[in-house]
Design an enzyme around this catalytic site. Structure first.
Site, PDB file in Angstrom:
ATOM      1  N   ASN A 207       0.846  -1.203   0.000  1.00 39.85           N
ATOM      2  CA  ASN A 207       0.000   0.000   0.000  1.00 39.85           C
ATOM      3  C   ASN A 207       0.873   1.241   0.000  1.00 39.85           C
ATOM      4  OD1 ASN A 207       0.557   0.813   2.855  1.00 39.85           O
ATOM      5  ND2 ASN A 207      -0.332  -1.212   3.197  1.00 39.85           N
ATOM      6  N   ASP A 276      -4.430  -6.216   5.240  1.00 35.02           N
ATOM      7  CA  ASP A 276      -5.527  -6.961   5.861  1.00 35.02           C
ATOM      8  C   ASP A 276      -5.604  -8.382   5.311  1.00 35.02           C
ATOM      9  OD1 ASP A 276      -6.406  -4.909   7.520  1.00 35.02           O
ATOM     10  OD2 ASP A 276      -7.543  -3.969   5.912  1.00 35.02           O
ATOM     11  N   LYS A 286       7.718 -17.578 -10.818  1.00 31.30           N
ATOM     12  CA  LYS A 286       7.006 -16.424 -11.345  1.00 31.30           C
ATOM     13  C   LYS A 286       5.746 -16.873 -12.113  1.00 31.30           C
ATOM     14  CE  LYS A 286       7.734 -12.617 -14.460  1.00 31.30           C
ATOM     15  NZ  LYS A 286       8.495 -12.198 -15.617  1.00 31.30           N
ATOM     16  N   PRO A 302      -3.164 -11.626  10.434  1.00 31.33           N
ATOM     17  CA  PRO A 302      -3.502 -11.419  11.849  1.00 31.33           C
ATOM     18  C   PRO A 302      -3.584  -9.936  12.155  1.00 31.33           C
ATOM     19  CG  PRO A 302      -1.198 -12.064  11.603  1.00 31.33           C
ATOM     20  CD  PRO A 302      -1.839 -12.181  10.239  1.00 31.33           C
ATOM     21  N   ASP A 303      -4.521  -9.537  13.020  1.00 26.02           N
ATOM     22  CA  ASP A 303      -4.630  -8.125  13.408  1.00 26.02           C
ATOM     23  C   ASP A 303      -3.702  -7.893  14.606  1.00 26.02           C
ATOM     24  OD1 ASP A 303      -5.404  -5.623  14.558  1.00 26.02           O
ATOM     25  OD2 ASP A 303      -7.206  -5.717  13.313  1.00 26.02           O
ATOM     26  N   ILE A 304      -2.597  -7.227  14.348  1.00 22.29           N
ATOM     27  CA  ILE A 304      -1.561  -7.057  15.380  1.00 22.29           C
ATOM     28  C   ILE A 304      -2.106  -6.227  16.545  1.00 22.29           C
ATOM     29  CG2 ILE A 304       0.777  -6.201  15.805  1.00 22.29           C
ATOM     30  CD1 ILE A 304       1.198  -6.514  12.710  1.00 22.29           C
ATOM     31  N   PHE A 320      -4.321   3.667  14.722  1.00 22.66           N
ATOM     32  CA  PHE A 320      -4.569   4.690  13.715  1.00 22.66           C
ATOM     33  C   PHE A 320      -5.733   4.215  12.853  1.00 22.66           C
ATOM     34  CE2 PHE A 320      -0.578   6.443  14.906  1.00 22.66           C
ATOM     35  CZ  PHE A 320      -0.520   7.731  14.386  1.00 22.66           C
ATOM     36  N   LYS A 334     -13.847   1.353  15.394  1.00 26.69           N
ATOM     37  CA  LYS A 334     -12.610   0.558  15.532  1.00 26.69           C
ATOM     38  C   LYS A 334     -12.093   0.608  16.960  1.00 26.69           C
ATOM     39  CE  LYS A 334     -11.137   0.852  10.785  1.00 26.69           C
ATOM     40  NZ  LYS A 334     -10.333   1.501   9.763  1.00 26.69           N
ATOM     41  N   LYS A 338     -11.913  -3.027  18.679  1.00 23.84           N
ATOM     42  CA  LYS A 338     -10.592  -3.590  19.023  1.00 23.84           C
ATOM     43  C   LYS A 338     -10.224  -3.353  20.488  1.00 23.84           C
ATOM     44  CE  LYS A 338      -8.702  -2.971  14.371  1.00 23.84           C
ATOM     45  NZ  LYS A 338      -7.482  -3.010  13.567  1.00 23.84           N
TER      46      LYS A 338
HETATM   47  N1  CTP Z   1      -3.641  -2.983  12.211  1.00 23.00           N
HETATM   48  C1  CTP Z   1      -2.860  -3.995  12.741  1.00 23.00           C
HETATM   49  N2  CTP Z   1      -2.839  -5.217  12.124  1.00 23.00           N
HETATM   50  C2  CTP Z   1      -3.569  -5.457  11.024  1.00 23.00           C
HETATM   51  C3  CTP Z   1      -4.369  -4.428  10.485  1.00 23.00           C
HETATM   52  C4  CTP Z   1      -4.380  -3.200  11.092  1.00 23.00           C
HETATM   53  O1  CTP Z   1      -2.171  -3.768  13.734  1.00 23.00           O
HETATM   54  N3  CTP Z   1      -3.520  -6.636  10.451  1.00 23.00           N
HETATM   55  C5  CTP Z   1      -3.696  -1.681  12.903  1.00 23.00           C
HETATM   56  C6  CTP Z   1      -3.095  -0.543  12.125  1.00 23.00           C
HETATM   57  O2  CTP Z   1      -1.728  -0.381  12.439  1.00 23.00           O
HETATM   58  C7  CTP Z   1      -3.934   0.643  12.589  1.00 23.00           C
HETATM   59  C8  CTP Z   1      -5.295   0.016  12.820  1.00 23.00           C
HETATM   60  O3  CTP Z   1      -5.052  -1.344  13.061  1.00 23.00           O
HETATM   61  O4  CTP Z   1      -3.485   1.132  13.829  1.00 23.00           O
HETATM   62  C9  CTP Z   1      -6.172   0.138  11.603  1.00 23.00           C
HETATM   63  O5  CTP Z   1      -7.320  -0.588  11.846  1.00 23.00           O
HETATM   64  P1  CTP Z   1      -8.049  -1.463  10.722  1.00 23.00           P
HETATM   65  O6  CTP Z   1      -9.403  -1.811  11.199  1.00 23.00           O
HETATM   66  O7  CTP Z   1      -7.250  -2.609  10.314  1.00 23.00           O
HETATM   67  O8  CTP Z   1      -8.089  -0.441   9.603  1.00 23.00           O
HETATM   68  P2  CTP Z   1      -8.254  -0.794   8.143  1.00 23.00           P
HETATM   69  O9  CTP Z   1      -7.267  -1.810   7.686  1.00 23.00           O
HETATM   70  O10 CTP Z   1      -8.226   0.512   7.459  1.00 23.00           O
HETATM   71  O11 CTP Z   1      -9.674  -1.474   8.219  1.00 23.00           O
HETATM   72  P3  CTP Z   1     -10.808  -1.369   7.169  1.00 23.00           P
HETATM   73  O12 CTP Z   1     -10.109  -1.689   5.910  1.00 23.00           O
HETATM   74  O13 CTP Z   1     -11.797  -2.363   7.607  1.00 23.00           O
HETATM   75  O14 CTP Z   1     -11.279   0.063   7.273  1.00 23.00           O
END
Ligand code: CTP
Length: 411
Positions: A207, A276, A286, A302-304, A320, A334, A338
């Protein structure tokens, strides 16, 4: 802040006395080191008067070397600033040559170096100068400017030295590692930058995150005295001094690195733009374009942040939320979903947010919010870290930084 100000031989050297004053106004102690050609544009009498220190220019000056040798000077400096920096001095630093006092100090220092180029616009755009600029940046040297506008030679273009006040502000923004402040004795873990999720050996999903906000938060936390671990995805930013940086590539790497060091952390700031989803399996070879269309199976990463917030005994968590619409609504949902302590929401899109040097945000927590107007990411990070620290102490039941308690041992 101890600043060695190197002045080299460009017409912009006439602005050096003003630059010295701006640095001193901000609390800098300035030692000037000028090259022989700088003396063609500005006198050491004027520079000595404004800096309050004898000007150094000669590597072989026995008297001056006895008072403070060039090696001591290189160690004394918290930062080396070269302004104006000619194409010649940039080339010399790149080559590692040290024929004079200034370049010798640059070789002998461990302090951050910043250069403010000033030269004719054709000299600046010359491929040799641009190649040197690139090398300097890759080595972590900060390039300040140049600005665009009318030049002393009567032409117009990129090559003007930035204004003294802008340079002075940028130097103090560099952050020179760890200071003392609200977070002294606290451990802060920060994630920053994008992640890269491989599709095959040559392609990946990523991204537009530049990492600038996370790096600025890390510098601001260190300036407030925190022990900072910065877990960084692939970015092209220099490693900030005084901060432990762990480089990672994928969301899974970032997850592992975070959980390795989160155990005794006081505050966790998730500034990274973590993927995500990632490709379900990375192809070993390739992928060839044999089909008219193709699809890639993606699985959730995984959502850290959520995993840290869910720890039984965890740190104060700050997330953020980068949103293109309904910024506050999505951010608050959020925050709740979370179970975070705070969330910093900003709008992103083509015109703002990613890769820009400025940002404006709204910070939300369970029973409050605070809006921050557009400012440089560095300035904003300082204000945000101050707010994070205040909310952290409030959440832990102390309104301000805890005072040292002295317990008398009567044994
Ligand atoms: N984050 C994380 N691990 C992930 C995804 C996000 O730690 N796998 C953290 C980011 O660092 C940020 C926050 O979660 O602090 C963003 O939340 P998130 O819900 O993941 O935002 P988006 O990815 O923008 O979600 P969406 O696409 O559903 O809006």
């Amino acid at each position: 802040m101890n600043i060695v100000l190197g002045i080299t031989g460009g017409i912009a050297a006439y602005k050096a006395p003003d630059l010295v004053r701006r640095l001193k106004e901000r609390g800098g102690d300035v030692q000037i080191v000028m090259t022989a050609s700088a003396a063609e544009f500005v006198t050491d009498t004027a520079l000595q008067a404004v800096s309050g220190r004898p000007v150094r220019s000669n590597l072989w000056d026995k008297e001056a070397e006895r008072a403070m040798s060039h090696i001591e000077l290189a160690r004394w400096a918290d930062v080396i600033l070269i302004a104006p920096a000619t194409a010649e001095v940039m080339a010399r630093i790149v080559s590692g040559g040290a024929p004079d006092l200034l370049t010798t100090i640059c070789l002998a220092t461990e302090a951050p170096i910043a250069v403010a180029p000033a030269m004719n616009h054709v000299m600046w755009s010359n491929p040799a100068t641009q190649a040197n600029r690139k090398v300097l940046e890759e080595r972590g040297i900060h390039i300040l400017g140049p600005g665009v506008g009318s030049q002393a030679c009567g032409e117009t273009g990129a090559g003007r030295m930035l204004e003294p006040d802008t340079i002075a502000a940028a130097v103090f923004d560099l952050g020179v590692g760890k200071g003392e402040g609200l977070l002294t004795g606290k451990k802060v873990v920060i994630t920053a930058g994008p992640t890269r999720e491989p599709i095959d050996p040559v392609r990946y999903i990523t991204n537009r995150s530049s990492g600038k906000m996370g790096y600025a938060m890390a510098r601001a936390a260190a300036a407030q005295g925190a022990d900072v671990i910065l877990i960084s995805g692939p970015v092209s930013l220099p490693e900030p001094p005084g901060i432990e940086v762990r480089k990672v590539v994928t969301a899974a790497d970032m997850f592992d690195a975070t959980h390795e060091c989160i155990g005794d952390a006081d505050i966790f700031v998730a500034a990274a733009a973590v993927a995500d989803y990632r490709p379900a399996d990375m192809k070993k070879q390739k992928i060839k374009k044999n089909e008219e269309s193709m699809s890639i199976d993606l699985v959730r990463c995984p959502d850290i942040l959520a995993s840290v917030a869910a720890l039984d005994v965890g740190p104060f968590t700050v997330g953020f939320a980068a949103e293109t619409e309904k910024v506050d609504d999505y951010a608050r949902s959020k925050l709740e979903k979370k179970a975070l302590d705070m969330i910093i929401a900003n709008r992103v899109g083509d015109d703002c947010g990613f890769d820009s040097d400025d940002n404006s945000v709204n910070v939300l927590w369970a029973d409050g919010e605070q809006r921050f107007a557009e400012a440089s990411k560095t300035e904003l990070a300082h204000d945000l870290i101050e707010l994070v620290a205040r909310r952290f102490y409030a959440a832990r039941g102390t309104d301000t930084q805890p005072r040292l308690t002295v317990i008398a041992n009567t044994d």
